[in-house]
Design an enzyme around this catalytic site. Structure first.
Site, PDB file in Angstrom:
ATOM      1  N   HIS A   1      -8.727  -6.110   0.941  1.00  0.00           N
ATOM      2  CA  HIS A   1      -8.365  -7.527   0.817  1.00  0.00           C
ATOM      3  C   HIS A   1      -7.259  -7.883   1.818  1.00  0.00           C
ATOM      4  O   HIS A   1      -7.295  -8.926   2.468  1.00  0.00           O
ATOM      5  CB  HIS A   1      -7.923  -7.817  -0.620  1.00  0.00           C
ATOM      6  CG  HIS A   1      -7.204  -9.112  -0.811  1.00  0.00           C
ATOM      7  ND1 HIS A   1      -7.825 -10.343  -0.645  1.00  0.00           N
ATOM      8  CD2 HIS A   1      -5.917  -9.378  -1.138  1.00  0.00           C
ATOM      9  CE1 HIS A   1      -6.929 -11.301  -0.875  1.00  0.00           C
ATOM     10  NE2 HIS A   1      -5.768 -10.746  -1.169  1.00  0.00           N
TER      11      HIS A   1
ATOM     12  N   HIS B   1       0.850  -8.970   2.436  1.00  0.00           N
ATOM     13  CA  HIS B   1       1.179 -10.113   1.566  1.00  0.00           C
ATOM     14  C   HIS B   1       1.215  -9.807   0.070  1.00  0.00           C
ATOM     15  O   HIS B   1       1.898 -10.490  -0.679  1.00  0.00           O
ATOM     16  CB  HIS B   1       0.250 -11.300   1.853  1.00  0.00           C
ATOM     17  CG  HIS B   1      -1.101 -11.200   1.207  1.00  0.00           C
ATOM     18  ND1 HIS B   1      -2.181 -10.653   1.840  1.00  0.00           N
ATOM     19  CD2 HIS B   1      -1.535 -11.583  -0.021  1.00  0.00           C
ATOM     20  CE1 HIS B   1      -3.237 -10.694   1.035  1.00  0.00           C
ATOM     21  NE2 HIS B   1      -2.872 -11.264  -0.104  1.00  0.00           N
TER      22      HIS B   1
ATOM     23  N   GLU C   1       4.534  -8.185  -4.609  1.00  0.00           N
ATOM     24  CA  GLU C   1       4.232  -8.599  -5.968  1.00  0.00           C
ATOM     25  C   GLU C   1       3.513  -7.514  -6.765  1.00  0.00           C
ATOM     26  O   GLU C   1       3.779  -7.318  -7.935  1.00  0.00           O
ATOM     27  CB  GLU C   1       3.382  -9.880  -5.937  1.00  0.00           C
ATOM     28  CG  GLU C   1       3.425 -10.608  -7.266  1.00  0.00           C
ATOM     29  CD  GLU C   1       2.651 -11.919  -7.224  1.00  0.00           C
ATOM     30  OE1 GLU C   1       1.881 -12.123  -6.267  1.00  0.00           O
ATOM     31  OE2 GLU C   1       2.828 -12.713  -8.159  1.00  0.00           O
ATOM     32  N   ASP C   2       2.599  -6.828  -6.104  1.00  0.00           N
ATOM     33  CA  ASP C   2       1.696  -5.955  -6.860  1.00  0.00           C
ATOM     34  C   ASP C   2       1.972  -4.461  -6.745  1.00  0.00           C
ATOM     35  O   ASP C   2       1.275  -3.655  -7.338  1.00  0.00           O
ATOM     36  CB  ASP C   2       0.238  -6.204  -6.418  1.00  0.00           C
ATOM     37  CG  ASP C   2      -0.210  -7.619  -6.727  1.00  0.00           C
ATOM     38  OD1 ASP C   2       0.430  -8.236  -7.592  1.00  0.00           O
ATOM     39  OD2 ASP C   2      -1.180  -8.089  -6.107  1.00  0.00           O
TER      40      ASP C   2
ATOM     41  N   ASP D   1      -5.457 -15.736   2.501  1.00  0.00           N
ATOM     42  CA  ASP D   1      -5.529 -14.918   1.285  1.00  0.00           C
ATOM     43  C   ASP D   1      -6.483 -15.568   0.280  1.00  0.00           C
ATOM     44  O   ASP D   1      -7.399 -14.934  -0.238  1.00  0.00           O
ATOM     45  CB  ASP D   1      -4.100 -14.802   0.719  1.00  0.00           C
ATOM     46  CG  ASP D   1      -4.058 -14.280  -0.699  1.00  0.00           C
ATOM     47  OD1 ASP D   1      -4.808 -13.330  -0.996  1.00  0.00           O
ATOM     48  OD2 ASP D   1      -3.257 -14.811  -1.492  1.00  0.00           O
TER      49      ASP D   1
ATOM     50  N   ASP E   1     -28.522 -35.355   9.982  1.00  0.00           N
ATOM     51  CA  ASP E   1     -28.276 -34.347  11.019  1.00  0.00           C
ATOM     52  C   ASP E   1     -28.292 -32.918  10.477  1.00  0.00           C
ATOM     53  O   ASP E   1     -27.284 -32.262  10.435  1.00  0.00           O
ATOM     54  CB  ASP E   1     -26.958 -34.627  11.716  1.00  0.00           C
ATOM     55  CG  ASP E   1     -25.831 -34.891  10.729  1.00  0.00           C
ATOM     56  OD1 ASP E   1     -24.706 -35.066  11.171  1.00  0.00           O
ATOM     57  OD2 ASP E   1     -26.080 -34.883   9.514  1.00  0.00           O
TER      58      ASP E   1
HETATM   59 MN    MN Z   1      -3.892 -11.626  -2.042  1.00  0.00          MN
END
Ligand code: MN
Length: 714
Positions: free
Chosen positions: A51, A75, A79-80, A150, A271
């Site tokens: 990811h 990123h 947090e994780d 993300d 179109d």
């Molecule tokens: Mn993420």
């Protein structure tokens, strides 16, 4: 080769715009993320850091700088995982930490934070606040873009998560992220987000549209292949080198909205077969166009040259439609690589390229927002006076520097945003190399050149009315404050008395003193002289003073006409983010009437029907087909008022007057000649106006007609 290696290779291929030393850093970041997320998997069963790589690949596609790509890889680490800030700062840089930290913070903004509210208009306001909060916390536009990349991968992998969560994430994306992508000019990201969410929000409609539009059937694919082959051969014949031809993918959601808005079926939306030719030089665009037009018959009225005349947002391309193989209608776009990148990534593309240009951090709205601390959601509306979200434009200096201004800004605002001295010495302006007037409204993508003169006497008072930003206004005012006070008093009194006279009101010295006392109490001035000075130096408008002394009802007396139900325009309805769509009011069950709370329902095949929010019939309907809707209010009364115009008796005078009134969208009731002498004629007109502002502005416009000596209310 395993999937991890494949993803890494894809990323490396896409970062050719990045320096070698930074590519080394990017590779370190990949290892770092792999280690940090080592025990985690995505719902799909893949290693979690895939990811991270996908996010970075999207950023690389957009040619973002190395810091953004690295922050994209990292990123989710803060947090994780058990990674701490110091580690990122030491191993990478404070700049990268700031970006990762920013993404982590904005990730906490969720739709579910919205307070429960039954009123739809209220919900719209709250949503707007959430989006602003998002921008406020992002501080750096790159944070917004990383978060969008993300989110894009998250909605691309929605199939792996539980159904109830799918809808919630799709809704949140539509309400918060899509408008942000639009705001940042990231159209490519916007349409991908929309299409991926569309699938979960209106599954049946999506499938129906998908099968028609995407042309999964062999024939359609084959057709595009045949067309591409034919064009390719012809272009080579004409010695065009290094071109690309794409069978274009369509933004399904935008087609869906189009079908709803125009109440047409998909095959009526014209179109659908389309290809795009991307050339390496500008000249080749036109050569290719010539080749296409000699190959197939163009459809009249469908050729557009957005290269010579770009769209206001800077979009450039040639558009044409032809009857191609088998007489099938085919839409063709022709543009260079650079134009293509701009078309996909918008204004952002311009400055994202420039590695060393740190001015990108200086977007005004980001600065404005960063001043706001401890944001309280309920107070946010008041804290941010200007609408930072949709009402901004991006324009360029001749050197290509981007300036961020509110919509409606003029060259005056632009000049002051560059430098106060430039503003004070402004004598004229060029937009896209053409001379414009100072009240010219700047548009996205305009290149603005300010003409200055050292001998300029300084700003003019009327600039206060023309300029849009508080910044420019305050600079102009402070210029006037330096001018002599006695002079100011006289000028201010005269401006006020002239405006009073035009409204048939007594001179200021003849107004009873209790009224004046109340006026002074309501304003931060000590006496009437100070107010004159304030009017003269532009701190306060004479119109505002007049409004304070005389309430509208007193100026117009009792001449209020309630519009009858028949003549009043029906209040219109807006959907979603203020979209105008065609709709029908439900007549069977609830018969909505202004201003009762309402909701839209997308029917199968009959467009949108509007019901009362409390209507029992909508409660049981598929929630995915409900649309937020609200009334656009219209005032239901106007003032009836007459003006006396003293003017020359010349041919066309009456015509000129009535034209000014018509242009102002004012209802003209009567026009008659009151008095005629050899020198002049007095004309009386009777009009309906909605408020004092409309009245004063029409009086001004009439006074400006050549040959008009005076115009005033009677
Ligand atoms: Mn993420």
């Amino acid at each position: 080769m395993d999937q991890s290696q494949e993803l890494t290779n894809t990323l490396v291929k896409k970062i050719k715009h990045i320096s070698k030393s930074e590519i080394v850093q990017i590779k370190q970041a990949i290892d770092f993320a792999k280690g940090a997320h080592r025990n985690q998997t995505r719902m799909s069963g893949e290693p979690y850091y895939h990811h991270s790589l996908q996010t970075a690949i999207t950023l690389a596609d957009m040619k973002m700088d190395a810091a953004s790509i690295i922050a994209g890889i990292l990123h989710d680490t803060l947090e994780d995982t058990d990674v701490v800030s110091d580690e990122i700062q030491n191993k990478f840089s404070p700049e990268i930490l700031q970006l990762v930290d920013g993404v982590t913070k904005v990730s906490q903004i969720r739709l579910k934070n919205l307070p429960e509210s039954t009123e739809e208009t209220n919900k719209q306001k709250q949503l707007e606040s959430l989006r602003k909060l998002f921008l406020a916390m992002a501080k750096d536009l790159r944070v917004v873009i990383i978060k969008l990349a993300d989110r894009l991968h998250n909605v691309q992998t929605l199939q792996y998560i539980p159904t109830d969560k799918q809808t919630r994430i799709a809704e949140e994306t539509m309400e918060i992220y899509v408008p942000l992508a639009n705001r940042a000019g990231l159209w490519h990201i916007k349409s991908q987000l929309e299409d991926n969410c569309f699938k979960y929000l209106f599954p049946q409609d999506y499938l129906r549209l998908y099968s028609v539009v995407r042309g999964q059937t062999r024939q359609e694919k084959k057709y595009i292949e045949r067309v591409t082959k034919k064009i390719s051969a012809e272009l080579k014949e004409s010695k065009i080198k290094n071109f690309k031809i794409d069978g274009r993918t369509k933004n399904l959601y935008s087609i869906y909205i189009k079908t709803l808005r125009q109440n047409k079926s998909v095959d009526q939306i014209y179109d659908i077969y389309a290809v795009r030719i991307i050339t390496s030089t500008l000249k080749d665009c036109y050569t290719a166009l010539g080749v296409i037009h000699s190959l197939w018959k163009p459809i009249p009225g469908r050729f557009k040259d957005f290269i010579a005349v770009p769209k206001p947002n800077g979009y450039q391309s040639l558009h044409t439609s032809v009857f191609a193989l088998d007489g099938q209608k085919l839409e063709i776009q022709i543009r260079t690589e650079a134009m293509h990148h701009h078309a996909e990534y918008g204004v952002a593309a311009h400055w994202l390229y420039k590695e060393k240009d740190k001015s990108r951090n200086e977007f005004n709205w980001v600065k404005e927002l960063s001043r706001i601390k401890d944001i309280d959601l309920s107070r946010l509306e008041d804290e941010i006076k200007i609408d930072l979200f949709e009402d901004r434009i991006f324009v360029y200096t001749p050197k290509g520097e981007v300036k961020d201004l509110p919509i409606g800004s003029t060259p005056i605002d632009f000049a002051y945003s560059v430098h106060t001295d430039i503003g004070h010495h402004l004598i004229g302006a060029k937009v896209n190399q053409k001379i414009v007037t100072l009240d010219y409204k700047l548009a996205n993508g305009d290149i603005v050149e300010i003409l200055t003169s050292k001998t300029s006497p300084g700003p003019k008072r009327q600039w206060l009315d023309i300029s849009q930003t508080n910044f420019a206004k305050s600079k102009i005012r402070s210029f006037f404050k330096k001018i002599n006070q006695t002079e100011h008093k006289k000028t201010g009194e005269k401006i006020l008395n002239d405006d009073l006279a035009s409204l048939n009101l007594p001179k200021i010295k003849d107004i009873p003193s209790p009224k004046i006392k109340t006026l002074i109490k309501s304003l931060p001035y000590k006496n009437i002289e100070d107010i004159f000075v304030a009017i003269s130096n532009g701190d306060v408008s004479s119109k505002k003073i007049i409004k304070k002394i005389f309430p509208e009802s007193e100026i117009f007396r009792q001449k209020i006409v309630k519009r009858t139900k028949k003549t009043s325009a029906p209040a219109s309805i807006l959907f979603g983010h203020n979209q105008r769509l065609s709709y029908k009011l439900s007549t069977q069950c609830c018969q909505p009437r202004y201003p009762e709370p309402i909701i839209g329902y997308i029917t199968r095949g009959q467009g949108i029907s509007v019901h009362l929010l409390k209507c029992k019939n909508t409660i049981h309907k598929d929630p995915n087909r409900l649309l937020i809707a609200h009334w656009k209010e219209t005032k239901d009364y106007q003032y009836y008022t007459s003006l006396e115009i003293k003017c020359q008796d010349r041919v066309g005078m009456l015509h000129d007057i009535s034209e000014v009134i018509m242009r102002a969208n004012i209802n003209l009731i009567e026009i008659s000649v009151m008095q005629k002498t050899s020198k002049y004629v007095k004309i009386k007109i009777t009009i309906n106006v909605k408020d004092l502002d409309q009245l004063t502005s029409v009086i001004k416009s009439i006074s400006n007609i050549p040959g008009v000596e005076s115009a005033k209310k009677i």
